[in-house]
Design an enzyme around this catalytic site. Structure first.
Site, mmCIF file in Angstrom:
data_model
loop_
_atom_site.group_PDB
_atom_site.id
_atom_site.type_symbol
_atom_site.label_atom_id
_atom_site.label_comp_id
_atom_site.label_asym_id
_atom_site.label_seq_id
_atom_site.Cartn_x
_atom_site.Cartn_y
_atom_site.Cartn_z
ATOM 1 N N ASP A 72 0.810 -1.218 0.000
ATOM 2 C CA ASP A 72 0.000 0.000 0.000
ATOM 3 C C ASP A 72 0.844 1.269 0.000
ATOM 4 O O ASP A 72 0.367 2.341 0.353
ATOM 5 C CB ASP A 72 -0.931 0.016 1.216
ATOM 6 C CG ASP A 72 -0.173 -0.130 2.531
ATOM 7 O OD1 ASP A 72 1.067 -0.299 2.486
ATOM 8 O OD2 ASP A 72 -0.817 -0.079 3.598
ATOM 9 N N CYS A 75 4.930 -0.304 2.511
ATOM 10 C CA CYS A 75 5.501 -1.640 2.700
ATOM 11 C C CYS A 75 6.877 -1.595 3.347
ATOM 12 O O CYS A 75 7.211 -2.457 4.172
ATOM 13 C CB CYS A 75 5.555 -2.384 1.371
ATOM 14 S SG CYS A 75 6.487 -1.527 0.077
ATOM 15 N N HIS A 181 8.540 -3.576 -4.178
ATOM 16 C CA HIS A 181 7.829 -3.993 -2.967
ATOM 17 C C HIS A 181 8.799 -4.603 -1.957
ATOM 18 O O HIS A 181 9.741 -5.308 -2.323
ATOM 19 C CB HIS A 181 6.749 -5.019 -3.316
ATOM 20 C CG HIS A 181 5.959 -5.484 -2.133
ATOM 21 N ND1 HIS A 181 5.100 -4.672 -1.434
ATOM 22 C CD2 HIS A 181 5.917 -6.689 -1.508
ATOM 23 C CE1 HIS A 181 4.552 -5.345 -0.448
ATOM 24 N NE2 HIS A 181 5.034 -6.571 -0.468
#
Length: 396
Positions: A72, A75, A181
Site C-alpha cells: 500500500d 511496505c 515492494h
C-alpha cells in the site's frame, strides 16, 4: 453529562478504543494486501508467481521465509517495523521518525535527491502515508536506530546498509521483490509477533575472531611455540617409526604430506625400500657370480674327492651345491616388483584419500576450537541464522 463525555469518563474506555483502532488497522492492512495481490502486474503470464516461488525456495535454503506485508505504499516501514517490533502497526510512526532524521541530517541526504525536486518537497512527500520510500529512507532508518539493514533479492547477493560501525550490531532483514515492494524476512518456523533477531554469518565470523583473540590473550597461548612443538613431535614419531635420522628429510616428507604422520611414514619407508633395492641391484650380479663359482667348484671338488674322502663329506658338499640355486632363486624373487601397476594406483588412491580425511579432520578441529562461547544462552542461539557471506555495502 453527554453520552460521549460519559464514555470518556468510564474506566478502560481508552484501552478499548486502542484495541478497536488496532483491529481496524489490521483489517485495512489485509484488504490492502488482497487488493495489491489482485492488481499486481503479471508480465508473461505466471511470472510473478514463479518469482515468488523462486524467492521462497532461495530463502528456505537459508532457513528463512517471507512474511508478506501489504503493498500500500507503506511496505518498507511495515517490513522494518515487523523486524524491529514484531508487527507493522507502527509504520506511520517509523515513517515520520525517518523523515525527521533526514531533516536533521539534511547535508547527508540532500545531495541524493533528484535535481529537479527541492529537498523540502521530497521530505514533505515522503512524510505522507502511502508514499513509496527508497534507499535514502532505509539509510536514514538504519542510522537513526543504530543498526544494519540487510536486503534480500532474488538471485542476487545480499545488500547490507550499515547504520553504525559498532560490533555486535542488530540486523533487520527485508526482501525486495518485483522491483517495487518490500516484505519482512523471518526464520522458517517463526510465526510469532516477537521482534526478529537474525544475524548473518558475516558478522558471526568477526565475533568469533574477536572472541578467539581474546581467549588467546587471557590464556597466554603462544601460537608459534605450539606449532613448533607439534612439528617436533611429528618429526620424532616419524623418525621412531622409520628409523630415519635425517631431520630435513623427515620435515620435507611431512610438508609434502600436509603433516599427515601416517602418510609421511609410508612415504619414507617407500624411499628407504627403493634405496635398498637399488643397492641390491648394484651389488647382486657380482654376488651371484661369486656364489655360483664356489658352488660349482665345491660341487666339482666334491665329485673329484668323493673317492678319496668319506661319504659324509661328499653328501655335505652336494647339499651345499643344491642349496645355492634355492638361495639364488630367493634373491631373484626379492627383486621382482611386489605390486602391479593397478595395485600401486589403488595404493596411491587410498593414500590420497587418507590425506584428504586428515585435512578434513584438522579443519574440523580448528572449527571446534574456534566455536562460540558455550556461555551463550540457548535463546540467543535460536535467534541466529547463518546466511551467505557475499555482501555489497550501500553507504550514503
Amino acid at each position: 453529562m453527554s453520552r460521549k463525555q460519559a464514555a470518556k469518563s468510564r474506566p478502560g474506555s481508552g484501552g478499548r478504543r486502542a484495541e478497536a483502532e488496532r483491529k481496524r488497522d489490521e483489517r485495512a492492512a489485509r484488504r490492502a494486501l488482497a487488493k495489491e495481490r489482485r492488481n499486481r502486474p503479471d508480465p508473461g503470464g505466471s511470472g510473478c508467481e514463479e518469482e515468488f516461488v523462486s524467492f521462497a525456495n532461495q530463502l528456505q535454503a537459508l532457513g528463512l521465509k517471507l512474511r508478506e506485508v501489504p503493498g500500500d505504499g507503506n511496505c518498507l516501514f511495515r517490513a522494518l517495523g515487523d523486524q524491529l517490533e514484531g508487527h507493522s502497526r507502527n509504520h506511520l510512526k517509523h515513517r515520520q521518525e525517518t523523515v525527521d532524521y533526514m531533516i536533521r541530517q539534511r547535508e547527508d541526504f540532500e545531495p541524493f535527491v533528484e535535481d529537479d525536486i527541492p529537498f523540502e518537497k521530497h521530505v514533505a512527500s515522503l512524510s505522507k502515508p502511502g508514499t513509496f520510500a527508497g534507499n535514502d529512507a532505509i539509510v536514514a532508518f538504519a542510522r537513526n536506530h543504530q543498526l544494519n539493514v540487510v536486503i534480500h533479492q532474488l538471485n542476487a547477493p545480499l545488500w547490507q546498509i550499515r547504520g553504525t560501525d559498532k560490533g555486535s550490531t542488530r540486523e533487520l532483514h527485508i526482501a525486495y521483490r518485483y522491483g517495487e515492494h518490500y516484505d519482512s524476512v523471518r526464520r522458517i518456523n517463526d510465526n510469532s509477533e516477537a521482534p526478529a533477531h537474525l544475524l548473518t554469518d558475516f558478522q558471526m565470523l568477526h565475533q568469533d575472531g574477536a572472541n578467539k583473540k581474546e581467549k588467546m590473550k587471557t590464556k597466554g597461548v603462544d601460537v608459534k611455540d605450539g606449532l613448533r612443538d607439534d612439528v617436533e613431535d611429528a618429526v620424532h614419531k616419524v623418525g621412531s617409526a622409520t628409523g630415519c635420522t635425517d631431520f630435513n628429510l623427515i620435515v620435507q616428507n611431512l610438508e609434502a604430506e600436509n603433516y599427515n604422520i601416517k602418510s609421511a611414514i609410508t612415504a619414507l619407508l617407500q624411499v628407504n625400500q627403493g634405496t635398498g633395492n637399488d643397492a641390491e641391484e648394484n651389488h647382486e650380479p657380482g654376488d651371484r657370480v661369486k656364489q655360483r663359482g664356489p658352488s660349482r667348484e665345491e660341487a666339482g671338488s666334491g665329485r673329484r674327492l668323493s673317492g678319496n674322502q668319506g661319504r659324509n663329506e661328499g653328501r655335505m658338499e652336494t647339499s651345499e651345491a643344491r642349496a645355492s640355486p634355492a638361495e639364488e632363486s630367493k634373491a631373484h624373487k626379492s627383486q621382482l616388483p611386489k605390486v602391479t601397476n593397478k595395485q600401486r594406483r589403488e595404493q596411491q588412491r587410498l593414500e590420497k584419500k587418507k590425506r584428504q580425511e586428515e585435512r578434513h579432520r584438522l579443519k574440523a578441529l580448528e572449527n571446534r576450537n574456534g566455536s562460540r562461547d558455550t556461555g551463550r544462552s540457548e535463546a540467543d542461539m535460536n535467534t541466529q541464522v547463518t546466511l551467505v557471506k557475499t555482501f555489497a555495502a550501500l553507504n550514503i
